[in-house]
Design a protein around this motif. Sequence first.
Motif, PDB file in Angstrom:
ATOM      1  N   PRO A 414       0.786  -1.245   0.000  1.00  0.00           N
ATOM      2  CA  PRO A 414       0.000   0.000   0.000  1.00  0.00           C
ATOM      3  C   PRO A 414       0.813   1.288   0.000  1.00  0.00           C
ATOM      4  O   PRO A 414       0.216   2.365  -0.022  1.00  0.00           O
ATOM      5  N   TRP A 415       2.135   1.233   0.025  1.00  0.00           N
ATOM      6  CA  TRP A 415       2.916   2.451   0.216  1.00  0.00           C
ATOM      7  C   TRP A 415       3.770   2.816  -0.991  1.00  0.00           C
ATOM      8  O   TRP A 415       4.844   3.412  -0.846  1.00  0.00           O
ATOM      9  N   TYR A 416       3.332   2.473  -2.192  1.00  0.00           N
ATOM     10  CA  TYR A 416       4.040   2.934  -3.386  1.00  0.00           C
ATOM     11  C   TYR A 416       3.850   4.442  -3.553  1.00  0.00           C
ATOM     12  O   TYR A 416       2.772   4.979  -3.268  1.00  0.00           O
ATOM     13  N   LEU A 417       4.877   5.104  -4.074  1.00  0.00           N
ATOM     14  CA  LEU A 417       4.785   6.547  -4.289  1.00  0.00           C
ATOM     15  C   LEU A 417       3.786   6.888  -5.381  1.00  0.00           C
ATOM     16  O   LEU A 417       3.044   7.868  -5.290  1.00  0.00           O
ATOM     17  N   ASN A 418       3.769   6.081  -6.450  1.00  0.00           N
ATOM     18  CA  ASN A 418       2.838   6.308  -7.556  1.00  0.00           C
ATOM     19  C   ASN A 418       2.714   5.027  -8.365  1.00  0.00           C
ATOM     20  O   ASN A 418       3.370   4.017  -8.078  1.00  0.00           O
ATOM     21  N   GLY A 419       1.895   5.085  -9.393  1.00  0.00           N
ATOM     22  CA  GLY A 419       1.650   3.905 -10.194  1.00  0.00           C
ATOM     23  C   GLY A 419       2.848   3.458 -11.004  1.00  0.00           C
ATOM     24  O   GLY A 419       2.998   2.261 -11.293  1.00  0.00           O
ATOM     25  N   VAL A 420       3.718   4.400 -11.376  1.00  0.00           N
ATOM     26  CA  VAL A 420       4.910   4.035 -12.146  1.00  0.00           C
ATOM     27  C   VAL A 420       5.842   3.185 -11.288  1.00  0.00           C
ATOM     28  O   VAL A 420       6.371   2.152 -11.744  1.00  0.00           O
ATOM     29  N   VAL A 421       6.048   3.588 -10.040  1.00  0.00           N
ATOM     30  CA  VAL A 421       6.896   2.813  -9.132  1.00  0.00           C
ATOM     31  C   VAL A 421       6.279   1.432  -8.903  1.00  0.00           C
ATOM     32  O   VAL A 421       6.993   0.418  -8.869  1.00  0.00           O
ATOM     33  N   ARG A 422       4.968   1.380  -8.759  1.00  0.00           N
ATOM     34  CA  ARG A 422       4.292   0.084  -8.566  1.00  0.00           C
ATOM     35  C   ARG A 422       4.516  -0.818  -9.772  1.00  0.00           C
ATOM     36  O   ARG A 422       4.823  -2.006  -9.631  1.00  0.00           O
ATOM     37  N   ALA A 423       4.346  -0.281 -10.985  1.00  0.00           N
ATOM     38  CA  ALA A 423       4.537  -1.078 -12.189  1.00  0.00           C
ATOM     39  C   ALA A 423       5.977  -1.577 -12.302  1.00  0.00           C
ATOM     40  O   ALA A 423       6.217  -2.725 -12.684  1.00  0.00           O
ATOM     41  N   ALA A 425       8.019  -2.124  -9.816  1.00  0.00           N
ATOM     42  CA  ALA A 425       8.224  -3.144  -8.788  1.00  0.00           C
ATOM     43  C   ALA A 425       7.670  -4.490  -9.243  1.00  0.00           C
ATOM     44  O   ALA A 425       8.310  -5.541  -9.043  1.00  0.00           O
ATOM     45  N   VAL A 426       6.489  -4.479  -9.853  1.00  0.00           N
ATOM     46  CA  VAL A 426       5.893  -5.724 -10.347  1.00  0.00           C
ATOM     47  C   VAL A 426       6.763  -6.316 -11.457  1.00  0.00           C
ATOM     48  O   VAL A 426       6.998  -7.527 -11.508  1.00  0.00           O
ATOM     49  N   PHE A 427       7.260  -5.445 -12.345  1.00  0.00           N
ATOM     50  CA  PHE A 427       8.125  -5.921 -13.433  1.00  0.00           C
ATOM     51  C   PHE A 427       9.415  -6.522 -12.875  1.00  0.00           C
ATOM     52  O   PHE A 427       9.866  -7.590 -13.324  1.00  0.00           O
ATOM     53  N   ALA A 428      10.027  -5.868 -11.890  1.00  0.00           N
ATOM     54  CA  ALA A 428      11.267  -6.376 -11.308  1.00  0.00           C
ATOM     55  C   ALA A 428      11.028  -7.721 -10.624  1.00  0.00           C
ATOM     56  O   ALA A 428      11.848  -8.638 -10.725  1.00  0.00           O
ATOM     57  N   TYR A 429       9.900  -7.847  -9.954  1.00  0.00           N
ATOM     58  CA  TYR A 429       9.583  -9.117  -9.293  1.00  0.00           C
ATOM     59  C   TYR A 429       9.420 -10.230 -10.326  1.00  0.00           C
ATOM     60  O   TYR A 429       9.940 -11.338 -10.146  1.00  0.00           O
ATOM     61  N   ALA A 430       8.695  -9.932 -11.409  1.00  0.00           N
ATOM     62  CA  ALA A 430       8.508 -10.938 -12.454  1.00  0.00           C
ATOM     63  C   ALA A 430       9.836 -11.312 -13.100  1.00  0.00           C
ATOM     64  O   ALA A 430      10.080 -12.489 -13.415  1.00  0.00           O
ATOM     65  N   PHE A 431      10.716 -10.326 -13.282  1.00  0.00           N
ATOM     66  CA  PHE A 431      12.022 -10.575 -13.885  1.00  0.00           C
ATOM     67  C   PHE A 431      12.852 -11.509 -13.004  1.00  0.00           C
ATOM     68  O   PHE A 431      13.577 -12.387 -13.499  1.00  0.00           O
ATOM     69  N   CYS A 432      12.761 -11.328 -11.688  1.00  0.00           N
ATOM     70  CA  CYS A 432      13.535 -12.164 -10.767  1.00  0.00           C
ATOM     71  C   CYS A 432      12.925 -13.559 -10.620  1.00  0.00           C
ATOM     72  O   CYS A 432      13.655 -14.539 -10.399  1.00  0.00           O
ATOM     73  N   CYS A 433      11.608 -13.656 -10.732  1.00  0.00           N
ATOM     74  CA  CYS A 433      10.941 -14.938 -10.541  1.00  0.00           C
ATOM     75  C   CYS A 433      11.038 -15.856 -11.755  1.00  0.00           C
ATOM     76  O   CYS A 433      11.022 -17.075 -11.610  1.00  0.00           O
ATOM     77  N   ALA A 434      11.104 -15.249 -12.950  1.00  0.00           N
ATOM     78  CA  ALA A 434      11.076 -16.055 -14.175  1.00  0.00           C
ATOM     79  C   ALA A 434      12.178 -17.118 -14.200  1.00  0.00           C
ATOM     80  O   ALA A 434      11.902 -18.287 -14.523  1.00  0.00           O
ATOM     81  N   PRO A 435      13.440 -16.805 -13.866  1.00  0.00           N
ATOM     82  CA  PRO A 435      14.472 -17.867 -13.882  1.00  0.00           C
ATOM     83  C   PRO A 435      14.193 -18.978 -12.879  1.00  0.00           C
ATOM     84  O   PRO A 435      14.482 -20.149 -13.153  1.00  0.00           O
TER      85      PRO A 435
END
Length: 472
Positions: A414-423, A425-435
Motif C-alpha cells: 500500500p505504500w508505493y509513491l505512484n503507479g509508475v513505481v508500482r509497475a 516493482a511488479v516488473f522487477a519481481y517478475a524478472f527475478c521470478c522467471a528464472p
Amino acid sequence: MGWHAGLWWWLVTAAVAAAAAAGAAAEGEVAVGAAAPRRHAYAAMMYMGTPRDYEFYVATRVMMRSLGRLSAAADRVVIASLDVPPRWVQELKDDGVKVVSVENLKNPYEKQENFNMRFKLTLNKLYAWSLVSYERVVMLDSDNIFLQNTDELFQCGQFCAVFINPCIFHTGLFVLQPSMAVFKNMLRELAVGRENPDGADQGFLASYFPDLLDQPMFHPPTNGTKLEGTYRLPLGYQMDASYYYLKLRWSIPCGPNSVITFPSAPWFKPWYWWSWPVLPLGLSWHEQRREHLGYSSEIPVVLIQAVLYIGVIAVTRLARPSLSKMCYNRRMEKSTMFLLSLLRVVAAWSMLAAYTIPFFIIPRTVHPLLGWPLYLLGSFSLSSIVINTFLLHPFSVLTTWFGIIGALFVMSFPWYLNGVVRALAVFAYAFCCAPLIWASLVKTMSSLQVLVERDAFRLGEPNQNAEFMKVY
C-alpha cells in the motif's frame, strides 16, 4: 370557581383537538408528498445474451443500492429487456428500483466489419428518451462507482456528457431530457442507417450529437434552476480508473470527484475477484458490494469448493497415488524414450491444469479476499495430486504457487509513491521470478527422466530378468 374550572377544561379540550387535527393534516401532507411522483431518475439498462449477464445484473444492483444509500432525490430505474429473468426483475423491485420492460432494439450495424457482438443490444440505451414521466434522466452504465451524491446533474440541459477521450464523449454517464419526439427521431435514424463508427450506443450518440465538444462546460446554478441546451460535463463525473493507476490517487481538478468508471478490457471490470490487487480500485467496488448487497449467492459455492479442496489434500496425503507397478529396465529402449516424452507432456499439462482449473470455477463476482485464498487452496490441492502421481519434488512443482503469493503481496503493497513505481516493482519481481520458475520446470522434467530410466513401463513382451516393484 366551578365556572372557571369548566372554562379551563373546555379550552384544554379544544387545544388537544386542534393539535390532533393539525397532526393528522401534517401526516396527510407527508403521505401526499411521499406519493407524489419524482421528477428525476437515475437509469441503467439490462439485457440478456452475453456470457456476463449475471455479472452485469449484480453490478447494476450494487450501483442502484449505492445511489439509494447516498439519498439521491430521484427514482432509480432499470430499462430491462423482456427476456431478463423474472427473479432478477423482482429482486430489483425489492431494492426499490422501478423496472421498465422493453423489447430489444434491432441493431442495424451488425454487418459492419469492426462490429463487436457484445455491443449488439447496447442500443436499448436509447429507451431512456422514452421515460417522459421525468424531466431529467441520468443514464448510467453498470460499471460506475458513486463517491458522493450527484443530484445537481438534473440541472443540466437537454443532453450533457463527459469527454474522457479528447474528441469523443463517453456514454457511461450522460444527462438527457426525455422526449418522445427525440426518441422517434432516433429510431428513424437507426432505420436509415445513420453513421456509427463502432455499431454501439457510443458511436450512434456521438454521431447524433456531433457538436457537443464545442458546447460550454456545465456548472450547476446555485439557485437550483435547470439549464437549457447541451453542455459538456466536468471530468469528475466520469473519472476513468486509468487516471488513478498513474498516481495511485485522484487528481481531477475540473469539477467534483463524484463518479468512477471502468472503461477497460471486459475481463478487468471491477466486480471480478481477480481485479484486485491487479487493479487497485477493484477492492473499492467490492467494498461497496459488501456494504450494500453482500455475497449470499456465492458463499455456498465457495464453501463447497473449499471443503472439496481440503478433501483432495487429505486423500493425496493418505493414499499417495503413484504410477502403480513398473518394470525395472536398465536399457533406454525406443519405447522408454516414447514413455519419457509422453510423461513430460502429461506432467506439464497436469501442472498447467492445477493452476488454471481453480481460476475458472471460482464464482467470478466473489470478494477478492475470498477468491484469492480459494484459488491458492485449489491450485495447491491439485498440485499435490501431480506431485504424488508423478513422484515429483514438491518445491519444484510449487515454485509457481509461491511465486503467485509473492506477486499478490508486491501488487497489494500500500505504500508505493505512484503507479509508475508500482509497475516497475511488479516488473522487477517478475524478472527475478522467471528464472526460478524455469529452473523448477527443468528440474521437474529431469526428475521424470530419472524416474523412467529407473522404473520404466515395459512395452511388448516382458523381459525374463525384469523385477516387478512398486514405487512409493
